[in-house]
Design an enzyme around this catalytic site. Structure first.
Site, PDB file in Angstrom:
ATOM      1  N   TYR A 107       0.836  -1.201   0.000  1.00 13.68           N
ATOM      2  CA  TYR A 107       0.000   0.000   0.000  1.00 13.68           C
ATOM      3  C   TYR A 107       0.872   1.253   0.000  1.00 13.68           C
ATOM      4  O   TYR A 107       1.901   1.298   0.673  1.00 13.68           O
ATOM      5  CB  TYR A 107      -0.869   0.050   1.262  1.00 13.68           C
ATOM      6  CG  TYR A 107      -2.048  -0.881   1.255  1.00 13.68           C
ATOM      7  CD1 TYR A 107      -3.246  -0.508   0.673  1.00 13.68           C
ATOM      8  CD2 TYR A 107      -1.978  -2.128   1.871  1.00 13.68           C
ATOM      9  CE1 TYR A 107      -4.350  -1.349   0.696  1.00 13.68           C
ATOM     10  CE2 TYR A 107      -3.074  -2.978   1.886  1.00 13.68           C
ATOM     11  CZ  TYR A 107      -4.255  -2.577   1.302  1.00 13.68           C
ATOM     12  OH  TYR A 107      -5.343  -3.402   1.324  1.00 13.68           O
ATOM     13  N   TYR A 146      -0.980 -10.025   0.596  1.00 10.02           N
ATOM     14  CA  TYR A 146       0.088  -9.575   1.500  1.00 10.02           C
ATOM     15  C   TYR A 146      -0.131 -10.159   2.890  1.00 10.02           C
ATOM     16  O   TYR A 146      -1.264 -10.498   3.252  1.00 10.02           O
ATOM     17  CB  TYR A 146       0.150  -8.040   1.554  1.00 10.02           C
ATOM     18  CG  TYR A 146      -1.129  -7.376   2.021  1.00 10.02           C
ATOM     19  CD1 TYR A 146      -1.405  -7.211   3.373  1.00 10.02           C
ATOM     20  CD2 TYR A 146      -2.072  -6.927   1.100  1.00 10.02           C
ATOM     21  CE1 TYR A 146      -2.580  -6.629   3.799  1.00 10.02           C
ATOM     22  CE2 TYR A 146      -3.256  -6.342   1.517  1.00 10.02           C
ATOM     23  CZ  TYR A 146      -3.493  -6.186   2.866  1.00 10.02           C
ATOM     24  OH  TYR A 146      -4.665  -5.610   3.285  1.00 10.02           O
ATOM     25  N   ARG A 156      -3.698 -11.856   3.500  1.00  5.95           N
ATOM     26  CA  ARG A 156      -4.959 -11.412   2.906  1.00  5.95           C
ATOM     27  C   ARG A 156      -5.021 -11.865   1.450  1.00  5.95           C
ATOM     28  O   ARG A 156      -4.061 -11.679   0.701  1.00  5.95           O
ATOM     29  CB  ARG A 156      -5.078  -9.872   2.912  1.00  5.95           C
ATOM     30  CG  ARG A 156      -5.116  -9.170   4.243  1.00  5.95           C
ATOM     31  CD  ARG A 156      -6.228  -9.576   5.175  1.00  5.95           C
ATOM     32  NE  ARG A 156      -7.536  -9.913   4.589  1.00  5.95           N
ATOM     33  CZ  ARG A 156      -8.446  -9.042   4.167  1.00  5.95           C
ATOM     34  NH1 ARG A 156      -8.221  -7.738   4.229  1.00  5.95           N
ATOM     35  NH2 ARG A 156      -9.608  -9.447   3.683  1.00  5.95           N
ATOM     36  N   HIS A 159      -7.612  -8.177  -2.695  1.00  8.68           N
ATOM     37  CA  HIS A 159      -8.931  -7.579  -2.447  1.00  8.68           C
ATOM     38  C   HIS A 159      -8.909  -6.086  -2.758  1.00  8.68           C
ATOM     39  O   HIS A 159      -7.864  -5.442  -2.763  1.00  8.68           O
ATOM     40  CB  HIS A 159      -9.367  -7.794  -0.991  1.00  8.68           C
ATOM     41  CG  HIS A 159      -8.459  -7.142  -0.003  1.00  8.68           C
ATOM     42  ND1 HIS A 159      -7.300  -7.733   0.446  1.00  8.68           N
ATOM     43  CD2 HIS A 159      -8.523  -5.934   0.607  1.00  8.68           C
ATOM     44  CE1 HIS A 159      -6.695  -6.925   1.289  1.00  8.68           C
ATOM     45  NE2 HIS A 159      -7.397  -5.815   1.409  1.00  8.68           N
ATOM     46  N   HIS A 161     -10.858  -2.526  -1.447  1.00  4.46           N
ATOM     47  CA  HIS A 161     -11.729  -1.903  -0.440  1.00  4.46           C
ATOM     48  C   HIS A 161     -12.714  -0.972  -1.142  1.00  4.46           C
ATOM     49  O   HIS A 161     -12.318  -0.210  -2.027  1.00  4.46           O
ATOM     50  CB  HIS A 161     -10.905  -1.074   0.545  1.00  4.46           C
ATOM     51  CG  HIS A 161      -9.979  -1.879   1.399  1.00  4.46           C
ATOM     52  ND1 HIS A 161     -10.322  -2.344   2.642  1.00  4.46           N
ATOM     53  CD2 HIS A 161      -8.713  -2.296   1.188  1.00  4.46           C
ATOM     54  CE1 HIS A 161      -9.306  -3.015   3.166  1.00  4.46           C
ATOM     55  NE2 HIS A 161      -8.307  -3.003   2.303  1.00  4.46           N
TER      56      HIS A 161
END
Lengths: 238, 199
Positions: A107, A146, A156, A159, A161
């Protein structure tokens, strides 16, 4: 759309419980007292309205909205769907915002210290307003999985958000969509907060070959259903 | 009743800032940062600040949350077509909505806004919605104002709250640099737990 109808009560069984020990962060952040149920007042059936003029069309293209000196790394995809309410009515004119990791699972965030590289040409956020049929469409990069600190060796699944506004503030929703066929889905602790397997399945975007662009990008479809409206008409302001 | 099942909520996670307030994540991407400023010079009403911190069940500061506010204008009107109250129209210079991340160091969130008017029989109030890592479904609550004792006593929502917990929804007022500041600390769990609403 009948803006004067009250919203139907939120279906608690459709959502994860506040306290879900499989997801460690809920242990100290889940309220222990029951929520106080209210009939909708004017405060809840209203909500903020956003106009097209507040956004730039490039905001919905994550492959270009932060590009500096080239294209972002990764598999380009189209991510699209409709925002509906529980009565299967389109929810037009509402703001949909997304955020995500880059192709390496990193991120662009001052607090993310995962060792995968930052992509100089990828920001990781986008936004759009739904059209008259409730449709939205983003162009982006398929994010990578990640690791995160939870149980031993938790990862995870890839995905996206989502933040969605409805027509009233009590329809406000934040959720995540996953990618059909990802073997990490069955192991995910966040999805695992929901005991209902059918509810988990509603968060899985499906491959949509019809919407794909040949020699350019595959498409994934994710429809979002907000609370519907009840049968009773909103009365005055009490 | 509903024909389609609702899409489940999922936690906003620790990186919610990227999507909703990217400057706090550490980068500038959009020209227009939605929710960053609630007021223009033309907005009518008394300038106030509403601010607070969020504590978890171990009394630790929650520094990675995002708070949204939704409120009426100074005349008690919402900028939304479902508001069909009589009287002057809603203030065209006030959307009534903002968003603020808790500061990564101090844990403080806050809104520079105007004091909302009464909405029908309801006392002046603002709705808050809190999302964060560890919160699976956004938490809704309301801020009421401590200098509105008479209106608060008649408020139909506050009256539904058990008397011993009402204080969790009422923000005390103090002056800072001439501006009224209403302090609203939120306790997610345990002693003094904030009343959250299923709205």
């Amino acid at each position: 759309m009948d803006l004067d109808l009250e919203f139907a009560p939120r279906d608690a069984a459709a959502h994860p419980p506040a306290l879900a020990p499989i997801y460690r962060s809920t242990l100290l952040r889940a309220p222990r007292q029951p929520l106080l149920s209210l009939r909708s007042t004017l405060t809840e059936i209203t909500g903020p309205i956003f106009g097209e003029s507040e956004l730039d069309p490039i905001d919905a293209d994550l492959t270009r909205n932060h590009a500096r000196d080239g294209d972002p790394i990764g598999e380009r995809i189209t991510l699209h769907g409709r925002v509906l309410d529980g009565d299967a009515r389109a929810v037009p004119g509402v703001l949909v915002e997304i955020w995500q990791a880059n192709a390496g699972g990193r991120y662009r965030h001052t607090n993310d210290s995962f060792t995968a590289a930052i992509d100089p040409n990828f920001g990781g956020c986008g936004r759009v307003i739904t059209d008259a049929e409730g449709r939205y469409r983003f162009r982006t990069i398929r994010p990578g999985p990640y690791p995160f600190p939870n149980r031993e060796n938790d990862w995870r699944p890839a995905h996206i958000h989502y933040s969605v506004f409805g027509q009233g503030f009590s329809q406000r929703l934040i959720t995540q969509s996953y990618f059909e066929g990802d073997p990490l889905i069955a192991r995910d602790a966040i999805l695992g907060t929901m005991p209902d397997v059918a509810a988990r399945q509603r968060l899985v975007a499906t491959l949509d070959m019809e919407a794909s662009a040949p020699f350019e990008a595959l498409a994934w479809r994710f429809d979002i259903v907000l609370r519907g409206r009840g049968a009773s008409r909103f009365e005055s302001v009490a | 009743m509903s024909k389609l099942p609702e899409t489940p909520s999922q936690t906003a996670g620790p990186y919610v800032h990227i999507g909703l307030i990217p400057r706090q994540a550490g980068f500038d991407i959009f020209e227009n940062n939605l929710g960053a400023a609630m007021l223009t010079p033309e907005t009518k009403g008394e300038r106030i600040r509403i601010e607070g911190r969020i504590f978890d069940g171990a009394d630790a500061l929650v520094r990675d949350a995002l708070v949204e506010i939704w409120q009426a204008d100074a005349g008690g009107r919402f900028a939304h077509p479902a508001d069909r109250q009589n009287g002057p129209p809603p203030d065209p210079h006030f959307r009534g909505w903002g968003r603020s991340g808790t500061d990564f160091a101090t844990g403080v969130w806050g809104f520079d806004t105007i004091k909302p008017g009464r909405v029908g029989p309801m006392a002046p109030h603002a709705s808050l919605w809190i999302v964060a890592r560890g919160i699976n479904t956004g938490l809704a609550t309301r801020v009421y104002f401590a200098d509105e004792d008479a209106a608060n006593a008649e408020d139909p929502v506050l009256r539904m709250v058990e008397p011993a917990r009402r204080f969790t929804l009422i923000a005390p007022r103090a002056l800072r640099g001439g501006i009224p500041v209403y302090s609203f600390d939120i306790r997610l769990q345990g002693d003094g737990e904030t009343v959250f609403l299923d709205v």
